[in-house]
Design an enzyme around this catalytic site. Structure first.
Site, PDB file in Angstrom:
ATOM      1  N   ASP A 271     -11.450  22.306  51.188  1.00 21.51           N
ATOM      2  CA  ASP A 271     -11.923  21.254  52.082  1.00 21.51           C
ATOM      3  C   ASP A 271     -11.964  21.839  53.498  1.00 21.51           C
ATOM      4  O   ASP A 271     -11.233  22.785  53.802  1.00 21.51           O
ATOM      5  CB  ASP A 271     -10.966  20.057  52.017  1.00 21.51           C
ATOM      6  CG  ASP A 271     -11.218  19.036  53.112  1.00 21.51           C
ATOM      7  OD1 ASP A 271     -12.337  18.517  53.190  1.00 21.51           O
ATOM      8  OD2 ASP A 271     -10.279  18.793  53.906  1.00 21.51           O
TER       9      ASP A 271
ATOM     10  N   ASP B 204     -12.407  19.799  56.960  1.00 18.86           N
ATOM     11  CA  ASP B 204     -11.805  19.047  58.058  1.00 18.86           C
ATOM     12  C   ASP B 204     -10.298  18.898  57.897  1.00 18.86           C
ATOM     13  O   ASP B 204      -9.805  18.349  56.912  1.00 18.86           O
ATOM     14  CB  ASP B 204     -12.441  17.656  58.162  1.00 18.86           C
ATOM     15  CG  ASP B 204     -13.915  17.727  58.506  1.00 18.86           C
ATOM     16  OD1 ASP B 204     -14.378  18.793  58.937  1.00 18.86           O
ATOM     17  OD2 ASP B 204     -14.607  16.699  58.334  1.00 18.86           O
TER      18      ASP B 204
ATOM     19  N   LYS C 126     -17.376  15.157  45.761  1.00 13.32           N
ATOM     20  CA  LYS C 126     -16.873  16.525  45.883  1.00 13.32           C
ATOM     21  C   LYS C 126     -16.496  17.088  44.514  1.00 13.32           C
ATOM     22  O   LYS C 126     -16.786  18.246  44.194  1.00 13.32           O
ATOM     23  CB  LYS C 126     -15.655  16.564  46.803  1.00 13.32           C
ATOM     24  CG  LYS C 126     -15.954  16.551  48.287  1.00 13.32           C
ATOM     25  CD  LYS C 126     -14.687  16.832  49.062  1.00 13.32           C
ATOM     26  CE  LYS C 126     -14.936  16.873  50.560  1.00 13.32           C
ATOM     27  NZ  LYS C 126     -13.711  17.172  51.320  1.00 13.32           N
TER      28      LYS C 126
END
Length: 317
Positions: free
Chosen positions: A70, A72, A222
């Site tokens: 990931d 962020d 995702k």
């Protein structure tokens, strides 16, 4: 966009739009990664010291394994879409009022360390309206500049080292993010990673239409993107690793045999402890000392977020 034949069976929780977003992101990521050579990463493979024990993971030479990160607050402090918005404002893509909204959302995100669905949706809607009518090539070029201006200094050294360990083992490493795939691809290339799975904005003739393909690459989407990419690349998900800070990414983390909670929010920390997942936290002095990162790094992140909020308040008044 036609469905990709190599998509494997998905979970019932995934919506049709999640599947479409995942497929589109995986396809875009594979296209971009073909342009990149992995020879440098393989040539830089580290040789273990004679006196050190070879770590069990990642396994060197395991070409059925890969790592999914990931972006962020996992790889980078803050949210990429907000940094991107700041860069677009500097280039007069939108007015000051929009900048205030981006600035407040970014300050909140850095202080809270979790994703607010309304903030993220608002940021995505704003970004789509801003880029509508602009050429994809133009935004890619600007993304390179914005990375240097606002993102490069915000990469977490600890997470970057984890990604490098996979590269040194000869494995592919992918970013998986709700940020636009073009920006995610720029970040992945700058970090020397294989490529990126990101939200795919519709374009016709190389020009953005202001619409998405499917939905933002978030949550179940995702997981669908990772599943699709793993099938296309011939990966064994049980031998793969995934890294994230957010409980929203539990579907993705649950897909792989080696899930890691990085700078986790409260819900993910609880979930990870219940399942004995590995945790890494680069935000606080106590955790930073444990993993060898200077304690000042965590303090600096909080101070920076507080300063941004104060500055925004002063500007408004």
């Amino acid at each position: 966009m036609a469905a990709l034949g190599w998509l494997t069976p998905r979970r019932r929780s995934a919506t049709a739009r999640s599947v479409l977003a995942g497929e589109a992101s995986a396809e875009a990521a594979r296209k971009s990664s073909r342009k990149q050579e992995e020879l440098d990463a393989l040539a830089a493979r580290a040789e273990p010291d004679e006196g050190e024990r070879e770590p069990e993971f990642p396994v060197v030479g395991d070409d059925k394994a890969a790592a999914f990160f990931d972006l962020d607050n996992t790889v980078m402090q803050g949210a990429a879409i907000f940094h991107f918005g700041r860069g677009l404002y500097k280039r007069k893509f939108f007015e000051r009022q929009e900048l205030f909204r981006f600035a407040w959302q970014q300050a909140w995100f850095r202080l809270a360390g979790v994703e607010d669905p309304e903030h993220m949706q608002d940021a995505r809607d704003s970004a789509l309206s801003i880029v509508k009518g602009h050429r994809v090539a133009e935004l890619m070029s600007i993304g390179e500049e914005i990375y240097d201006e606002y993102m490069a200094e915000r990469i977490w050294p600890g997470t970057r080292a984890l990604a490098q360990a996979h590269l040194d083992a000869g494995q592919k490493v992918w970013l998986v993010t709700a940020a636009p795939v073009e920006i995610a691809t720029v970040i992945a290339r700058r970090l020397g990673l294989t490529g990126a799975l990101g939200t795919v904005a519709e374009s016709i003739g190389g020009v953005y239409t202001g619409k998405l393909v499917g939905e933002p690459l978030h949550g179940p989407a995702k997981a669908e993107a990772v599943r699709a990419l793993a099938a296309a690349e011939g990966l064994d998900l049980g031998r793969c690793a995934a890294y994230s800070d957010s409980h929203n990414d539990i579907p993705m983390l649950s897909l792989v045999g080696h899930p890691y909670a990085i700078n986790p929010d409260a819900k993910l920390r609880k979930h990870a402890r219940e399942r004995d997942w590995r945790l890494r936290d680069y935000r606080t002095g106590r955790k930073a000392a444990k993993v060898g990162i200077p304690a000042a790094a965590g303090v600096g992140a909080l101070a920076g977020g507080a300063a941004a909020a104060v500055a925004l308040h002063r500007r408004r008044h």
